[in-house]
Scaffold this motif. Structure first.
Motif: not given
Length: 186
Positions: A93-100, A116-126, A159-161, A180-181
């Motif tokens: 819920v708080a992943p970190e990246f050195k840069d994008s 079940h198979l899973l997929k994950v999509r992460i969207d910013t608040a925008d 938000e992770a879906t 998530i943040t």
């Protein structure tokens, strides 16, 4: 005549113990100061073999290229399959990246007991999609992966879906959302 037995003073013994403990704590702090990713796995992750990937490809399932076999914590396997329609998953819920452009510690898991198979999509608040995984079969996880969009350094509410799909037909079954943040940069 016998020589007197030398005794350690309690105060000297306490000072020695404090010094030893202090040295130990300094070593731990220094070790963590030079580590960028604080998540770890006590058992090595096994990358997916070409045979496993070919089995899924043969039935039309594209497994995420960052996926590895096994669970993050293999001791959590129960051996009892989840009821159809129910899932167990993990995501940092708080992943970190050195840069994008660098991989971050997403730690996404499709529990071994899932059907079940899973997929994950992460969207910013925008509403900007910054990450989309490929399929994850049960008993697979993605320890780290890069973002799909460029972000400036900073902290982003997102938000992770988590989407579930049927193993045989790849039909969408349902989804759930998790706040998530994301942190990019130092």
């Amino acid at each position: 005549m016998r020589e007197p037995v030398k005794r350690f003073h309690t105060k000297s013994l306490i000072i020695c113990m404090v010094i030893i403990v202090s040295i130990f704590l300094v070593e731990i702090v220094c070790a963590y100061a030079f580590v960028d990713d604080f998540s770890f796995n006590l058992t090595p992750s096994a990358s997916l073999s070409d045979d496993v990937l070919d089995e899924y490809r043969d039935i039309g399932i594209d497994i995420d290229p960052n996926a590895v076999s096994g669970m993050i914590d293999p001791t959590e396997k129960t051996g009892t399959k989840k009821e159809y329609g129910n899932i167990a998953y993990k995501i940092n819920v708080a992943p970190e990246f050195k840069d994008s452009a660098s991989a971050g510690n997403l730690m996404i898991e499709n529990h071994a007991d899932n059907q079940h198979l899973l997929k994950v999509r992460i969207d910013t608040a925008d509403g900007i999609v910054i990450y989309e995984s490929g399929f994850l079969a049960p008993d697979m996880h993605i320890p780290s992966a890069p973002l799909d969009a460029e972000l400036d350094d900073g902290t982003y509410e997102a938000e992770a879906t988590i989407e579930a799909y049927d193993m045989d037909t790849q039909e969408f079954i349902g989804s759930l959302k998790k706040d998530i943040t994301i942190k990019v940069g130092k």
